[in-house]
Enzyme design. Structure first.
Site, PDB file in Angstrom:
ATOM      1  N   ASP A   9       1.091  -1.090   0.066  1.00  0.00           N
ATOM      2  CA  ASP A   9      -0.207  -0.120  -0.152  1.00  0.00           C
ATOM      3  C   ASP A   9       0.819   1.277  -0.112  1.00  0.00           C
ATOM      4  OD1 ASP A   9      -2.356   1.676   0.624  1.00  0.00           O
ATOM      5  OD2 ASP A   9      -1.751   1.777   2.464  1.00  0.00           O
ATOM      6  N   ASP A  11       0.124   4.999   0.752  1.00  0.00           N
ATOM      7  CA  ASP A  11      -0.244   6.195   2.042  1.00  0.00           C
ATOM      8  C   ASP A  11      -0.243   5.314   3.308  1.00  0.00           C
ATOM      9  OD1 ASP A  11      -0.614   8.020   0.352  1.00  0.00           O
ATOM     10  OD2 ASP A  11      -2.806   7.898   0.128  1.00  0.00           O
TER      11      ASP A  11
END
Ligand code: B16
Ligand code: MG
Length: 216
Positions: A9, A11
């Site tokens: 991922d 953020d």
């Protein structure tokens, strides 16, 4: 079976943009005469832009037209991009580059799977464009996390089966998406309240690639 790929991922896993989202969503809340709390902002982690506004509207009880929604989304993103444009390579979490390099040196493919439609711009600001074999962002699939589309497309781009890919996530939406994609997942960070991860790591400096491989 052995571990063939890690899908990160963006953020909250490679860098911290949550603070920039929070400031921008707080502004949206103010426009609706509503004060967004930090705890509520945490619930927006990994959730797509439009879906995040829908949650804020639900919490605030505000009713606005589709045109007003679109205008708020545009202005929120404008504000967020002003923060993003100040970002620099030293905002990559410590130890990430070294971990990623080691994984690649062992023949493991690496990709990014982010709900953010700004993912490529952020990756560029961090000077990481060439660090991955594939990048999938929220604009490339019909559904965002918690649906599995983003991670499934990343596996497809790497020409791997979903079960050969391991997801690293910081949000509940992302862990749920990994599960729905048929992928194991690692929770990044110190959050204790999230469900579905096969392992948790505090940060990249203490991450051990052998532990990742031992999950397979
Ligand atoms: P944007 P991730 C997610 O990115 C963020 O965690 C979430 O807070 C944000 O609302 C979403 O991207 C959409 O971002 O407005 O830039 O398209 O964690 O999946 O990398
Ligand atoms: Mg995240």
């Amino acid at each position: 079976m052995s571990l063939k790929a890690v899908i990160y991922d963006l953020d909250g896993v490679i860098t911290d943009t949550a603070k920039y989202h929070y400031d921008s969503w707080k502004w949206v809340g103010n426009q609706l005469e509503y004060t967004l709390t930090e705890k509520q902002n945490m619930k927006l982690k990994g959730v797509g832009r439009k879906e995040s506004l829908d949650k804020i509207l639900k919490w605030s009880g505000a009713r606005i037209s589709e045109a007003e929604k679109q205008s708020l989304l545009n202005r929120k993103n404008q504000m967020y991009l002003e923060y993003i444009d100040t970002m620099a390579p030293d905002e990559v979490f410590p130890g990430f580059k070294e971990f990623n390099k080691k994984a690649k040196s062992e023949g493991i493919k690496v990709a990014v799977g982010s709900s953010s439609r700004n993912a490529i711009r952020i990756i560029d600001k961090l000077d990481l464009v060439l660090a991955f074999h594939a990048i999938v962002d929220g604009g490339m699939t019909p559904n965002s996390k918690p649906e599995p589309d983003i991670f499934l497309l990343a596996a497809e781009k790497l020409q791997l089966k979903p079960e050969e890919c391991l997801v690293v996530e910081d949000s509940q939406a992302g862990l749920t998406a990994a599960k729905k994609a048929g992928m194991k997942s690692i929770l990044y960070g110190k959050d204790k309240g999230l469900k579905g991860a096969h392992m948790q790591i505090d940060n990249w400096l203490s991450a051990d690639l052998d532990q990742f491989k031992n999950l397979y």
